[in-house]
Design a protein around this motif. Structure first.
Motif, PDB file in Angstrom:
ATOM      1  N   PHE A  80      17.616  76.616  36.901  1.00  0.00           N
ATOM      2  CA  PHE A  80      16.581  75.676  36.446  1.00  0.00           C
ATOM      3  C   PHE A  80      15.501  76.398  35.644  1.00  0.00           C
ATOM      4  N   SER A 103      22.950  72.018  49.259  1.00  0.00           N
ATOM      5  CA  SER A 103      22.560  70.992  50.236  1.00  0.00           C
ATOM      6  C   SER A 103      23.698  70.712  51.219  1.00  0.00           C
ATOM      7  N   HIS A 150      25.666  74.971  35.893  1.00  0.00           N
ATOM      8  CA  HIS A 150      25.037  73.662  36.092  1.00  0.00           C
ATOM      9  C   HIS A 150      24.221  73.684  37.393  1.00  0.00           C
ATOM     10  N   PRO A 151      22.917  73.942  37.282  1.00  0.00           N
ATOM     11  CA  PRO A 151      22.089  74.103  38.483  1.00  0.00           C
ATOM     12  C   PRO A 151      22.064  72.892  39.413  1.00  0.00           C
ATOM     13  N   TRP A 152      22.197  71.695  38.867  1.00  0.00           N
ATOM     14  CA  TRP A 152      22.194  70.527  39.756  1.00  0.00           C
ATOM     15  C   TRP A 152      23.439  70.511  40.646  1.00  0.00           C
ATOM     16  N   LEU A 153      24.575  70.978  40.125  1.00  0.00           N
ATOM     17  CA  LEU A 153      25.769  71.101  40.964  1.00  0.00           C
ATOM     18  C   LEU A 153      25.553  72.147  42.050  1.00  0.00           C
ATOM     19  N   ARG A 160      29.493  64.486  36.388  1.00  0.00           N
ATOM     20  CA  ARG A 160      28.635  63.290  36.369  1.00  0.00           C
ATOM     21  C   ARG A 160      28.911  62.422  37.602  1.00  0.00           C
ATOM     22  N   ALA A 168      26.199  62.267  44.969  1.00  0.00           N
ATOM     23  CA  ALA A 168      25.688  63.257  45.912  1.00  0.00           C
ATOM     24  C   ALA A 168      24.616  62.719  46.870  1.00  0.00           C
ATOM     25  N   LEU A 219      27.452  64.208  40.799  1.00  0.00           N
ATOM     26  CA  LEU A 219      25.985  64.161  40.881  1.00  0.00           C
ATOM     27  C   LEU A 219      25.477  62.753  41.180  1.00  0.00           C
ATOM     28  N   ALA A 274      20.646  78.324  41.982  1.00  0.00           N
ATOM     29  CA  ALA A 274      20.259  77.070  41.320  1.00  0.00           C
ATOM     30  C   ALA A 274      18.848  77.179  40.746  1.00  0.00           C
ATOM     31  N   TYR A 330      22.669  72.930  43.313  1.00  0.00           N
ATOM     32  CA  TYR A 330      21.738  72.345  44.282  1.00  0.00           C
ATOM     33  C   TYR A 330      22.481  71.417  45.251  1.00  0.00           C
ATOM     34  N   GLY A 331      23.403  70.605  44.719  1.00  0.00           N
ATOM     35  CA  GLY A 331      24.181  69.727  45.586  1.00  0.00           C
ATOM     36  C   GLY A 331      25.064  70.509  46.532  1.00  0.00           C
TER      37      GLY A 331
END
Length: 288
Positions: free
Chosen positions: A286, A265, A256-259, A223, A229, A226, A282, A261-262
């Protein structure tokens, strides 16, 4: 003819007594504070050249850890020169003499209740008076810290606005070492999570992440990552984001796809092919 009178005054950890305050107000007396006595990087380099064969990078690391405290720097320099002349373990365990000094001069001279305040607040990189009260459970915690500041006992106010404190790096390391030795594992974990939550609320994500990871609260750590980020990427601190995600367990991140994605990036800045593979992973996450 009037003759000037000199008032030589030497003290340790104390402010000038009341009898000398008029001379201080009239500029007949000067005080030398911690910033005046702090060893500069050039002075540290010169001292190291006389006493060791350490390279510039290792001397710099010792200076950073001592924060310019000349006695601490000299002790660590002696240890590094005699026990680790190659510099392989520079930045490792502190010399026992420094910890013994802190124990005798500060911790053992403090009552048990206030000792708990010092140990508990060592979990913070820096902290407010409210943090100290919350983590220790003692309403008078700021008074203890202000007393250490007045006596120049390795405790500093970070700003003139409000009560914001920071320990000298070696003193904090000593306090953390004592905390881990004196508190059982479950109590330490609870204390770490409480300090992490306070750090997160106060906008100190690096400290919060460190403590959440130490207490194995991976969801809370994710948390924090994210939430930070977008700012990290906007500031060009992609290496920090990459390293933060890397601090999580290898088996946790792919779920955890958002991790991902970060991380992708961040990796775009150094390895586009690796970043592409992470983005695909990622995307699959999703879509699942």
């Amino acid at each position: 003819t009037r003759h000037s009178t000199l008032f030589p005054y030497t003290t340790l950890f104390r402010s000038p007594p009341a009898v000398l305050l008029p001379h201080l107000a009239n500029a007949n007396l000067a005080t030398i504070g911690w910033t005046d006595l702090r060893l500069t990087p050039d002075e540290a380099t010169a001292l190291a050249a006389q006493r060791s064969t350490l390279n510039a990078a290792d001397v710099g690391r010792l200076h950073d850890r001592s924060d310019g405290w000349i006695s601490g720097f000299a002790l660590m320099l002696e240890r590094a020169s005699h026990r680790d002349p190659a510099g392989a373990n520079i930045g490792g365990a502190s010399p026992e003499a420094i910890f013994e000094y802190f124990a005798a001069q500060i911790l053992e001279a403090t009552d048990e209740r206030h000792r708990h305040t010092l140990l508990a607040t060592s979990l913070f990189h820096d902290f407010t008076a409210d943090d100290a009260v919350a983590i220790s459970g003692h309403a008078d915690a700021p008074e203890v810290l202000d007393d250490l500041c007045r006596r120049n006992l390795f405790t500093y106010r970070k700003s003139s606005v409000g009560q914001h404190y920071q320990y000298h790096a070696l003193f904090r390391e000593f306090l953390e070492h004592r905390l881990r030795a004196q508190v059982n594992a479950s109590d330490l974990e609870a204390l770490q999570r409480r300090a992490a939550a306070l750090s997160e609320t106060e906008g100190r994500p690096d400290n919060a992440l460190e403590l959440y990871c130490a207490s194995a609260d991976w969801d809370a750590a994710a948390r924090v990552i994210l939430a930070a980020a977008p700012t990290l990427l906007a500031q060009g601190r992609w290496k920090t984001l990459r390293d933060w995600v890397g601090a999580l367990p290898a088996e946790y991140v792919p779920r955890h796809p958002w991790l991902l994605y970060g991380l992708g990036s961040a990796r775009m800045q150094e390895d586009r092919k690796a970043a592409r593979d992470i983005f695909i992973e990622a995307f699959d996450g999703f879509a699942a």
